[in-house]
Design a protein around this motif. Structure first.
Motif, mmCIF file in Angstrom:
data_model
loop_
_atom_site.group_PDB
_atom_site.id
_atom_site.type_symbol
_atom_site.label_atom_id
_atom_site.label_comp_id
_atom_site.label_asym_id
_atom_site.label_seq_id
_atom_site.Cartn_x
_atom_site.Cartn_y
_atom_site.Cartn_z
ATOM 1 N N LYS A 161 -10.089 -32.045 -19.166
ATOM 2 C CA LYS A 161 -11.419 -32.664 -19.223
ATOM 3 C C LYS A 161 -12.313 -31.856 -20.190
ATOM 4 O O LYS A 161 -13.109 -32.432 -20.923
ATOM 5 C CB LYS A 161 -12.057 -32.725 -17.829
ATOM 6 N N LYS A 197 -4.179 -52.853 -12.566
ATOM 7 C CA LYS A 197 -3.351 -52.397 -11.423
ATOM 8 C C LYS A 197 -4.201 -52.161 -10.190
ATOM 9 O O LYS A 197 -3.804 -52.469 -9.075
ATOM 10 C CB LYS A 197 -2.673 -51.067 -11.781
ATOM 11 N N THR A 198 -5.365 -51.541 -10.371
ATOM 12 C CA THR A 198 -6.198 -51.161 -9.230
ATOM 13 C C THR A 198 -7.169 -52.299 -8.899
ATOM 14 O O THR A 198 -7.982 -52.674 -9.748
ATOM 15 C CB THR A 198 -6.985 -49.866 -9.573
ATOM 16 N N ARG A 226 -11.627 -38.079 1.397
ATOM 17 C CA ARG A 226 -12.015 -36.689 1.687
ATOM 18 C C ARG A 226 -13.267 -36.589 2.547
ATOM 19 O O ARG A 226 -13.369 -35.746 3.420
ATOM 20 C CB ARG A 226 -12.305 -35.939 0.369
ATOM 21 N N PHE A 283 -13.764 -46.742 -7.678
ATOM 22 C CA PHE A 283 -14.754 -46.012 -6.883
ATOM 23 C C PHE A 283 -16.138 -46.087 -7.545
ATOM 24 O O PHE A 283 -16.855 -47.074 -7.395
ATOM 25 C CB PHE A 283 -14.229 -44.587 -6.690
ATOM 26 N N VAL A 284 -16.520 -45.077 -8.289
ATOM 27 C CA VAL A 284 -17.850 -45.095 -8.914
ATOM 28 C C VAL A 284 -17.927 -46.215 -9.962
ATOM 29 O O VAL A 284 -18.937 -46.916 -10.085
ATOM 30 C CB VAL A 284 -18.184 -43.727 -9.569
ATOM 31 N N TYR A 297 -6.160 -30.266 -14.845
ATOM 32 C CA TYR A 297 -7.214 -31.298 -14.840
ATOM 33 C C TYR A 297 -8.500 -30.830 -15.545
ATOM 34 O O TYR A 297 -8.989 -31.460 -16.476
ATOM 35 C CB TYR A 297 -7.483 -31.703 -13.387
ATOM 36 N N GLY A 313 -13.526 -49.102 -13.880
ATOM 37 C CA GLY A 313 -14.454 -50.051 -13.252
ATOM 38 C C GLY A 313 -13.968 -50.745 -12.000
ATOM 39 O O GLY A 313 -14.658 -51.638 -11.494
ATOM 40 N N THR A 314 -12.819 -50.346 -11.471
ATOM 41 C CA THR A 314 -12.319 -51.117 -10.320
ATOM 42 C C THR A 314 -11.968 -50.285 -9.093
ATOM 43 O O THR A 314 -11.379 -50.798 -8.145
ATOM 44 C CB THR A 314 -11.066 -51.944 -10.723
ATOM 45 N N ARG A 372 -5.785 -51.379 -16.658
ATOM 46 C CA ARG A 372 -4.415 -51.926 -16.678
ATOM 47 C C ARG A 372 -4.229 -53.131 -15.768
ATOM 48 O O ARG A 372 -3.167 -53.721 -15.714
ATOM 49 C CB ARG A 372 -3.417 -50.828 -16.244
HETATM 50 N N1 LIG Z 1 -13.584 -38.489 -7.327
HETATM 51 C C1 LIG Z 1 -14.188 -37.341 -7.580
HETATM 52 O O1 LIG Z 1 -14.533 -36.566 -6.664
HETATM 53 C C2 LIG Z 1 -14.495 -36.972 -9.006
HETATM 54 C C3 LIG Z 1 -15.185 -35.783 -9.242
HETATM 55 C C4 LIG Z 1 -15.522 -35.455 -10.547
HETATM 56 C C5 LIG Z 1 -15.156 -36.307 -11.596
HETATM 57 N N2 LIG Z 1 -14.455 -37.453 -11.338
HETATM 58 C C6 LIG Z 1 -14.082 -38.323 -12.469
HETATM 59 O O2 LIG Z 1 -14.359 -39.668 -12.140
HETATM 60 C C7 LIG Z 1 -13.483 -40.516 -12.917
HETATM 61 C C8 LIG Z 1 -12.855 -41.576 -12.015
HETATM 62 O O3 LIG Z 1 -13.878 -42.262 -11.408
HETATM 63 P P1 LIG Z 1 -13.620 -43.539 -10.499
HETATM 64 O O4 LIG Z 1 -12.285 -43.465 -9.849
HETATM 65 O O5 LIG Z 1 -14.814 -43.652 -9.715
HETATM 66 O O6 LIG Z 1 -13.533 -44.664 -11.650
HETATM 67 P P2 LIG Z 1 -13.215 -46.208 -11.537
HETATM 68 O O7 LIG Z 1 -13.571 -46.747 -12.891
HETATM 69 O O8 LIG Z 1 -13.841 -46.850 -10.356
HETATM 70 O O9 LIG Z 1 -11.622 -46.240 -11.334
HETATM 71 C C9 LIG Z 1 -10.705 -45.722 -12.281
HETATM 72 C C10 LIG Z 1 -10.320 -46.840 -13.256
HETATM 73 O O10 LIG Z 1 -9.510 -46.369 -14.303
HETATM 74 C C11 LIG Z 1 -8.531 -47.358 -14.604
HETATM 75 N N3 LIG Z 1 -7.395 -46.669 -15.258
HETATM 76 C C12 LIG Z 1 -6.682 -45.631 -14.758
HETATM 77 N N4 LIG Z 1 -5.711 -45.273 -15.637
HETATM 78 C C13 LIG Z 1 -5.838 -46.105 -16.701
HETATM 79 C C14 LIG Z 1 -5.117 -46.251 -17.919
HETATM 80 N N5 LIG Z 1 -4.062 -45.464 -18.234
HETATM 81 N N6 LIG Z 1 -5.516 -47.207 -18.800
HETATM 82 C C15 LIG Z 1 -6.561 -48.028 -18.513
HETATM 83 N N7 LIG Z 1 -7.269 -47.933 -17.384
HETATM 84 C C16 LIG Z 1 -6.913 -46.992 -16.472
HETATM 85 C C17 LIG Z 1 -8.200 -47.950 -13.229
HETATM 86 O O11 LIG Z 1 -7.684 -49.264 -13.306
HETATM 87 P P3 LIG Z 1 -6.082 -49.558 -13.419
HETATM 88 O O12 LIG Z 1 -5.406 -48.667 -12.437
HETATM 89 O O13 LIG Z 1 -5.984 -51.005 -13.094
HETATM 90 O O14 LIG Z 1 -5.723 -49.251 -14.829
HETATM 91 C C18 LIG Z 1 -9.590 -48.005 -12.593
HETATM 92 O O15 LIG Z 1 -10.267 -49.199 -12.964
HETATM 93 C C19 LIG Z 1 -12.459 -39.628 -13.540
HETATM 94 O O16 LIG Z 1 -12.797 -39.468 -14.892
HETATM 95 C C20 LIG Z 1 -12.600 -38.300 -12.794
HETATM 96 O O17 LIG Z 1 -12.272 -37.216 -13.610
HETATM 97 C C21 LIG Z 1 -14.119 -37.789 -10.076
#
Ligand SMILES: NC(=O)c1ccc[n+]([C@@H]2O[C@H](COP(=O)([O-])OP(=O)(O)OC[C@H]3O[C@@H](n4cnc5c(N)ncnc54)[C@H](OP(=O)(O)O)[C@@H]3O)[C@@H](O)[C@H]2O)c1
Length: 319
Positions: free
Chosen positions: A140, A37-38, A172, A13-14, A136, A10-11, A35
């Motif tokens: 998944k 962190k982000t 990207r 991108f999407v 990856y 939640g912190t 965590r």
């Molecule tokens: N970007 C792409 O092009 C793309 C394409 C297809 C699928 N996806 C999928 O999209 C998802 C990521 O989306 P997003 O980045 O938009 O999500 P997001 O929710 O905005 O960011 C990722 C979150 O995960 C938390 N996180 C990471 N590792 C963690 C851990 N070990 N424990 C607890 N929290 C954790 C991070 O916070 P902290 O770091 O503070 O923990 C952050 O809040 C992934 O499942 C990925 O496979 C992405």
């Protein structure tokens, strides 16, 4: 009674965009688990459960009875199973952000577009704990299997392609926007006819919102929000939106690779996905490329075109 929604993540991108959208929904009580962190400064008024989901910290989610969980941070099947072990059984829906990388592209003959029942990859026990990006898609796919095997669970599996939007941490898509806006020359892979499939972050959020209003039935859904587009068409659209004079120079992929030049978005191209299922389930009409790009350009204009983390010296490659 407000519905309790837990966002795993939640912190960045999407997930961040989803929180920004849900924050004003008075019918929901929102919690984030991450965590810290982000972007820890974000959302000071939202309930946060701080922990690493790869550890016993995940037990903390047991303190609540959830209506919906949206999982952005799950990459390992064992960790997803551990999460489910701490979830109330009357959860209304578990929405999992998966990926089109679960498909077994070795079986793709390009004769038709990939539907949700297309074969997906296997994942061995060793691969399931491998920490590299090489596995990856396999991990998944194994996460999806964990959800499907949990017979008590209502789960919606969303499979986006490469996601583009303003907070993309990979830059990207931003690379192309900035390059075309700021520079006079840009290298384009091959003859520019390679097709790419994309998912717009805002449309993915719209899909998730449909998921937590109960509109989407259990199952897996391709979430490619746009028909595939060629580099030429995409870059011309960006050129128009940025009012740019940038000239495009085509360079063979092999040649680029030999020079260790990896142009952004220039991978998993020429794969076609069918998105009828998600369109029918949500009744959404997705944002056009033109509108999405214009919205992004406006945003980055206001931000004065921050530095891009991907730098390629096109001038040097052209000469
Ligand atoms: N970007 C792409 O092009 C793309 C394409 C297809 C699928 N996806 C999928 O999209 C998802 C990521 O989306 P997003 O980045 O938009 O999500 P997001 O929710 O905005 O960011 C990722 C979150 O995960 C938390 N996180 C990471 N590792 C963690 C851990 N070990 N424990 C607890 N929290 C954790 C991070 O916070 P902290 O770091 O503070 O923990 C952050 O809040 C992934 O499942 C990925 O496979 C992405």
């Amino acid at each position: 009674m407000k519905e309790k929604v837990l966002i795993l993540g939640g912190t960045e991108f999407v997930g961040k965009l989803l929180v920004e959208t849900l924050i004003s929904d008075q019918s929901k009580e929102l919690y984030l688990f991450n965590r810290g962190k982000t972007n820890p400064h974000l959302f000071p008024n939202i309930n946060k459960i701080i922990g690493d989901r790869e550890t016993d910290d995940i037990q903390k989610i047991q303190a609540h009875k959830w209506d919906y969980i949206i999982d952005f941070s799950s990459y390992y099947p064992a960790s997803l199973q551990r999460t489910l072990d701490h979830v109330n059984r009357d959860l209304k829906k578990y929405i999992y952000i998966s990926t089109i990388s679960v498909y077994d592209f070795n079986k793709y003959d390009r004769a038709s577009s990939i539907k949700e029942d297309f074969p997906i990859v296997d994942c061995s026990p060793e691969e399931a704990i491998d920490q590299t990006m090489k596995t990856y898609g396999k991990k998944k796919a194994a996460c999806e299997a964990v959800l499907k095997e949990s017979s008590w669970l209502n789960s919606v599996i969303l499979r986006p392609s490469i996601i583009f939007g303003i907070d993309d941490p990979t830059d990207r898509f931003y690379y192309w926007l900035r390059k075309i806006k700021k520079e006079t020359k840009a290298i384009v892979p091959n003859d520019g006819t390679d097709q790419i499939s994309l998912t717009y972050a805002n449309d993915l959020v719209a899909i998730i919102l449909k998921g937590i209003s109960g509109d989407i039935q259990n199952g897996a859904y391709n979430c490619i929000t746009h028909d595939s587009i060629s580099f030429n068409e995409l870059l011309e659209t960006i050129k128009k939106s940025t009012d740019s004079n940038c000239e495009f120079y085509h360079k063979d992929n092999e040649e680029l690779r030999a020079q260790e030049v990896f142009l952004p978005l220039n991978f998993i191209s020429n794969l076609y996905y069918n998105n009828d299922k998600i369109k029918e389930a949500t009744n959404l009409s997705f944002t056009t490329y033109e509108n999405a790009i214009t919205a992004m350009v406006d945003h980055f204009e206001k931000e004065e075109w921050k530095k891009c983390m991907i730098e390629i010296d096109d001038e040097k490659l052209i000469s």
